[in-house]
Enzyme design. Sequence first.
Site, mmCIF file in Angstrom:
data_model
loop_
_atom_site.group_PDB
_atom_site.id
_atom_site.type_symbol
_atom_site.label_atom_id
_atom_site.label_comp_id
_atom_site.label_asym_id
_atom_site.label_seq_id
_atom_site.Cartn_x
_atom_site.Cartn_y
_atom_site.Cartn_z
ATOM 1 C CG HIS B 119 -1.695 1.243 1.434
ATOM 2 N ND1 HIS B 119 -3.014 1.379 1.063
ATOM 3 C CD2 HIS B 119 -1.335 2.447 1.944
ATOM 4 C CE1 HIS B 119 -3.429 2.603 1.337
ATOM 5 N NE2 HIS B 119 -2.426 3.280 1.890
ATOM 6 C CD GLU B 120 2.012 3.438 3.809
ATOM 7 O OE1 GLU B 120 2.201 4.560 3.278
ATOM 8 O OE2 GLU B 120 1.022 3.194 4.514
ATOM 9 C CG HIS B 123 0.552 6.489 -0.375
ATOM 10 N ND1 HIS B 123 -0.577 7.056 -0.913
ATOM 11 C CD2 HIS B 123 0.144 5.825 0.741
ATOM 12 C CE1 HIS B 123 -1.621 6.748 -0.155
ATOM 13 N NE2 HIS B 123 -1.216 5.994 0.849
ATOM 14 C CG HIS B 129 -5.600 6.904 0.975
ATOM 15 N ND1 HIS B 129 -5.450 7.638 2.126
ATOM 16 C CD2 HIS B 129 -4.650 5.929 1.027
ATOM 17 C CE1 HIS B 129 -4.465 7.135 2.841
ATOM 18 N NE2 HIS B 129 -3.953 6.097 2.195
#
Lengths: 80, 369
Positions: B119-120, B123, B129
């Site tokens: 997930h990170e 970014h 998101h």
Amino acid sequence: FPAGLQTKEQDAKIIQKYLEKFYDLKIDEVKNPKNKNSNPVTEKLKEMQEFFGLKVTGKPDAETLKIMKMPRCGVPDVFS
Amino acid sequence: FAITEGNPKWDKNNLTYSIENYTPDLAREDVDDAFRKAFKVWSDVSPLTFTKISKGEADIKISFNYRDHYDNSPFDGPNGILAHAFQPGPGIGGDAHFDEEERWTKDHKNYNLYHVAAHEFGHSLGLAHSSDIGALMYPTYGFNDLDNIQLSQDDIDGIQAIYGPSNNPVQPTGSTTPKACDKKLTFDAITTVRGEKIFFKDRFYLRKTPYIPEAEVNLISLFWPNLPGGIEAAHEVTEKDIVRFFKDSKFWVALGTNVLPGYPKDIYTTFGFPKTVKKIDASVSEEYTGKTYFFVGNNYWRYDERRRSMDAGYPKLIIDDFPGIGSKIDAVVNDSGFFYFFIGTRQYKFDLQAKRVVAILKSNSWFNC
């Protein structure tokens, strides 16, 4: 009922911090709203509820608080 | 999906990463493995490549940090915020920080490092998101699968909107999140759980609650973290207050949200299925008779919960005892003396007393669409 009051105070803190951190709530705007007819907290809560597919009420109901208490990524959902 | 405001992106496809320090929660090789796999999630669906370096400044620097770690975004101790990462750019740009006060794991226990890292890194690559609950880029933690993160189409569309399609001649595709009011919605399994109905589809469950106008859609792992996605059959035995879940020739038993230890077990030893049965299509249990029905192809078996054995004379043809119900049932659930059989986008309400179909409904009729 002090326990209930304490919980409410704690929840209020959670809501404020959550909206500041992830929805760019400005505490100055809460104290001195530009538009007297709208509450910045309510508006930010609506934004958050819409994002998470919750019922958009602008109120910190149980489902909204449940999401706020879930573990999550520290990157904001919206940008200033 | 959402792209980080200003559309920041790396101006090259071959990126480097470095691991600045290690968490004591896991062996070093497990940490290395988690990050390598997390990068692979994105390199599999984009033209990006990721190489680990130990000398020089990497594009993406990974570290574990406590509380205030001097980036203006202090961590908050156990739970709450798990990690954060910076958008593409020089210096701190792209870097991923993990809260050292979390317990990092390589399994389904909180919190799976591989999952959070994937997930990170989204970014780090320029994704913001997503509001799609099935997307990896959804902001809250929901564990999916121990070995493989299944990106949603939403994640793939997002990363490809920034960096273009994968160089792979066969373009990867992702899963889509079910929508309760989709006319084409079908189900893998349905069961009652302590008075309410839970519908299963891929990695997700759907349920109707009084709190929200639409059906709730969420990850199965939210309730049962150690269950796999793609449950094929499920039923509740109310007398024992348990729910059984079936996938392939294995089954799990849950008491509330706790999957009991010792599972999965195979369906052959416990229920006495012949080895020719490779999976259960649908199952339902009847409280009053204590009988559980298993539907497999065009046959069904009946199991006696009290005697804990399969009734004699089975399997029988579904069509013989459930006239109007064809073979290959997707799901079945009981409600007020009726069995509701789900086949594709249709639902057949079957009266057990009259032994006939009394109504044909759309599969999503329970969601007030």
